[in-house]
Design a protein around this motif. Structure first.
Motif, PDB file in Angstrom:
ATOM      1  N   ALA A 160       0.851  -1.198   0.000  1.00  0.00           N
ATOM      2  CA  ALA A 160       0.000   0.000   0.000  1.00  0.00           C
ATOM      3  C   ALA A 160       0.885   1.245   0.000  1.00  0.00           C
ATOM      4  O   ALA A 160       1.781   1.374   0.834  1.00  0.00           O
ATOM      5  CB  ALA A 160      -0.888  -0.003   1.243  1.00  0.00           C
ATOM      6  N   LEU A 161       0.628   2.132  -0.937  1.00  0.00           N
ATOM      7  CA  LEU A 161       1.446   3.344  -1.067  1.00  0.00           C
ATOM      8  C   LEU A 161       0.571   4.591  -1.153  1.00  0.00           C
ATOM      9  O   LEU A 161      -0.552   4.522  -1.673  1.00  0.00           O
ATOM     10  CB  LEU A 161       2.301   3.271  -2.337  1.00  0.00           C
ATOM     11  CG  LEU A 161       3.327   2.135  -2.427  1.00  0.00           C
ATOM     12  CD1 LEU A 161       3.902   2.053  -3.835  1.00  0.00           C
ATOM     13  CD2 LEU A 161       4.441   2.342  -1.402  1.00  0.00           C
ATOM     14  N   TYR A 162       1.106   5.695  -0.675  1.00  0.00           N
ATOM     15  CA  TYR A 162       0.430   6.998  -0.815  1.00  0.00           C
ATOM     16  C   TYR A 162       1.414   7.954  -1.498  1.00  0.00           C
ATOM     17  O   TYR A 162       1.993   8.828  -0.840  1.00  0.00           O
ATOM     18  CB  TYR A 162       0.024   7.539   0.563  1.00  0.00           C
ATOM     19  CG  TYR A 162      -0.833   6.578   1.356  1.00  0.00           C
ATOM     20  CD1 TYR A 162      -2.189   6.428   1.062  1.00  0.00           C
ATOM     21  CD2 TYR A 162      -0.288   5.802   2.378  1.00  0.00           C
ATOM     22  CE1 TYR A 162      -2.979   5.525   1.774  1.00  0.00           C
ATOM     23  CE2 TYR A 162      -1.077   4.908   3.090  1.00  0.00           C
ATOM     24  CZ  TYR A 162      -2.415   4.771   2.792  1.00  0.00           C
ATOM     25  OH  TYR A 162      -3.190   3.879   3.499  1.00  0.00           O
ATOM     26  N   PRO A 163       1.627   7.769  -2.797  1.00  0.00           N
ATOM     27  CA  PRO A 163       2.675   8.564  -3.472  1.00  0.00           C
ATOM     28  C   PRO A 163       2.187   9.954  -3.879  1.00  0.00           C
ATOM     29  O   PRO A 163       2.136  10.290  -5.067  1.00  0.00           O
ATOM     30  CB  PRO A 163       3.010   7.692  -4.690  1.00  0.00           C
ATOM     31  CG  PRO A 163       1.741   6.942  -4.974  1.00  0.00           C
ATOM     32  CD  PRO A 163       0.966   6.822  -3.701  1.00  0.00           C
ATOM     33  N   GLY A 164       1.862  10.754  -2.859  1.00  0.00           N
ATOM     34  CA  GLY A 164       1.330  12.087  -3.126  1.00  0.00           C
ATOM     35  C   GLY A 164       2.332  13.005  -3.807  1.00  0.00           C
ATOM     36  O   GLY A 164       1.963  14.066  -4.308  1.00  0.00           O
ATOM     37  N   PHE A 165       3.591  12.580  -3.857  1.00  0.00           N
ATOM     38  CA  PHE A 165       4.623  13.407  -4.503  1.00  0.00           C
ATOM     39  C   PHE A 165       4.603  13.248  -6.028  1.00  0.00           C
ATOM     40  O   PHE A 165       5.327  13.941  -6.730  1.00  0.00           O
ATOM     41  CB  PHE A 165       6.017  13.042  -3.947  1.00  0.00           C
ATOM     42  CG  PHE A 165       6.334  11.578  -4.055  1.00  0.00           C
ATOM     43  CD1 PHE A 165       6.914  11.054  -5.198  1.00  0.00           C
ATOM     44  CD2 PHE A 165       6.028  10.705  -3.016  1.00  0.00           C
ATOM     45  CE1 PHE A 165       7.198   9.709  -5.307  1.00  0.00           C
ATOM     46  CE2 PHE A 165       6.312   9.353  -3.114  1.00  0.00           C
ATOM     47  CZ  PHE A 165       6.890   8.853  -4.271  1.00  0.00           C
ATOM     48  N   LEU A 166       3.775  12.308  -6.527  1.00  0.00           N
ATOM     49  CA  LEU A 166       3.655  12.134  -7.982  1.00  0.00           C
ATOM     50  C   LEU A 166       2.334  12.723  -8.453  1.00  0.00           C
ATOM     51  O   LEU A 166       1.315  12.588  -7.763  1.00  0.00           O
ATOM     52  CB  LEU A 166       3.652  10.645  -8.346  1.00  0.00           C
ATOM     53  CG  LEU A 166       4.901   9.815  -8.058  1.00  0.00           C
ATOM     54  CD1 LEU A 166       4.642   8.346  -8.385  1.00  0.00           C
ATOM     55  CD2 LEU A 166       6.095  10.337  -8.858  1.00  0.00           C
TER      56      LEU A 166
ATOM     57  N   GLN B  76      14.211  12.531  -5.209  1.00  0.00           N
ATOM     58  CA  GLN B  76      14.801  13.150  -6.408  1.00  0.00           C
ATOM     59  C   GLN B  76      13.826  13.319  -7.568  1.00  0.00           C
ATOM     60  O   GLN B  76      14.166  13.923  -8.575  1.00  0.00           O
ATOM     61  CB  GLN B  76      16.006  12.322  -6.871  1.00  0.00           C
ATOM     62  CG  GLN B  76      17.116  12.271  -5.825  1.00  0.00           C
ATOM     63  CD  GLN B  76      18.239  11.328  -6.232  1.00  0.00           C
ATOM     64  OE1 GLN B  76      18.519  11.147  -7.406  1.00  0.00           O
ATOM     65  NE2 GLN B  76      18.874  10.716  -5.267  1.00  0.00           N
ATOM     66  N   GLY B  77      12.647  12.700  -7.481  1.00  0.00           N
ATOM     67  CA  GLY B  77      11.647  12.867  -8.539  1.00  0.00           C
ATOM     68  C   GLY B  77      11.782  11.847  -9.657  1.00  0.00           C
ATOM     69  O   GLY B  77      12.723  11.049  -9.688  1.00  0.00           O
TER      70      GLY B  77
END
Ligand code: BTN
Length: 256
Positions: A64-70, A187-188
Motif C-alpha cells: 500500500a502506497l500513498y505517493p502524493g509526490f507524484l 529526487q523525482g
C-alpha cells in the motif's frame, strides 16, 4: 524503512491486490504496509489476465502506497520503481546470471528472455491526485516447473540452481524496493529514467513488433514521462505508443 516495515502474512487469499484494496477501504494502513500470501486463489495479472503461482513456492505480495509526490501523469514511475527494485535485488544474488536481466516494457522482469516477475500497479485518484496505489508483485523464486501453457516463465531457483528461504528473500526485496522508492521520493521521476531505459528489453536493436495487428520492425528508444514507449521505424518516424497499442510479437529471440 517504509516498504515492508509492516507485513501482513496470509496463508490464502483471493488476490493480495484485492485484499490490499479492501484494507485501504476499511482503514488506512500505514504507507509501505505489505500483504503477502502463500497462495492466491484468483491472482490477477495485467490486462485482465490471471497470475498463477505454485502455493508456498514464490513471492506474491502487494504494497500500500500513498505517493502524493507524484502527479497522476507521473504514475508510470511506480512501474519503474517496482521493476528496478526487483531487478537490483536479483543482481545481488550469487550465481544469478550476469547481464541477462531486462525490463520488458512496461514492467515485466525478464531473465534471458524468460519472465521471472510480473508487476500490477493499481492507482486510485481523488480530486486529480493519486489517493493511493497498490503495487502487486509476483516473483517466481523456488518454483522449478511451470505448466505447459507458461513456456516463457522461469524462477530464481531455475537460474541459480539453489532454493531460497522465502522470508529472508522477501526482506531483501523490501530493502531494495525501499532504496529505489526513497530515491524516487527525494529526487523525482527523472531519477529513475536512465536506469530504467538502460535495462529495457529490445532497446537499441531492430526487432519485430505487432502494431494494430500488423507486424513491423521497430527500434525501442526509451519511454517518455507518461510511460509511453518511444519507437523509431525504418522510414525515420518516431512514435510514442500507449499500453496495449503494441505487442512484442513472436520474432526471433532478442540477444541480451
Ligand atoms: C503481470 O501480469 O505480469 C502482473 C502480475 C502481478 C501478479 C501479482 S501477485 C501479487 C499481486 N496480487 C495479484 O492478484 N496480482 C499481483
Amino acid at each position: 524503512m517504509l516498504i515492508g516495515q509492516r507485513k501482513i502474512l496470509l496463508d490464502e487469499v483471493d488476490s493480495t491486490n484485492a485484499y490490499c484494496a479492501r484494507q485501504l477501504r476499511s482503514d488506512a494502513p500505514p504507507e509501505g504496509t505489505l500483504f503477502a500470501a502463500k497462495q492466491q486463489t484468483s491472482g490477477r495479472g495485467q490486462t485482465g489476465k490471471s497470475w498463477w503461482s505454485e502455493a508456498g513456492k514464490n513471492l506474491t505480495f502487494s504494497i500500500a502506497l500513498y505517493p502524493g509526490f507524484l502527479t497522476p501523469m507521473q504514475s508510470f514511475a511506480l512501474n519503474q520503481w517496482a521493476a528496478l527494485g526487483l531487478l537490483h535485488y536479483l543482481q545481488t544474488l550469487s550465481g544469478f546470471p550476469d547481464g541477462t536481466l531486462a525490463i520488458k516494457w512496461p514492467n515485466d522482469l525478464l531473465v534471458g528472455g524468460r519472465k521471472i516477475a510480473g508487476i500490477l500497479i493499481e492507482t486510485a485518484m481523488q480530486q486529480g491526485r493519486i489517493a493511493h496505489a497498490i503495487a502487486g508483485i509476483g516473483l517466481n523464486v523456488n518454483q522449478d516447473r511451470f505448466p505447459d501453457d507458461l513456456p516463457g516463465a522461469t524462477s530464481v531457483r531455475l537460474q541459480t540452481g539453489r532454493p531460497y528461504e522465502l522470508d529472508a528473500f522477501l526482506e531483501g526485496v523490501c530493502v531494495s524496493l525501499d532504496e529505489v522508492y526513497e530515491k524516487l521520493r527525494m529526487q523525482g521521476v527523472g531519477a529513475l529514467q536512465a536506469d530504467y531505459e538502460a535495462y529495457m528489453f529490445g532497446r537499441g536493436a531492430w526487432r519485430p513488433y505487432v502494431i494494430r495487428g500488423v507486424r513491423k520492425e521497430g527500434l525501442i528508444r526509451g519511454v517518455d514521462e507518461a510511460g509511453r514507449l518511444l519507437m523509431s521505424f525504418r522510414d525515420g518516424n518516431l512514435h510514442a505508443f500507449g499500453f496495449q497499442e503494441i505487442s512484442f510479437g513472436d520474432g526471433p529471440p532478442f540477444a541480451l
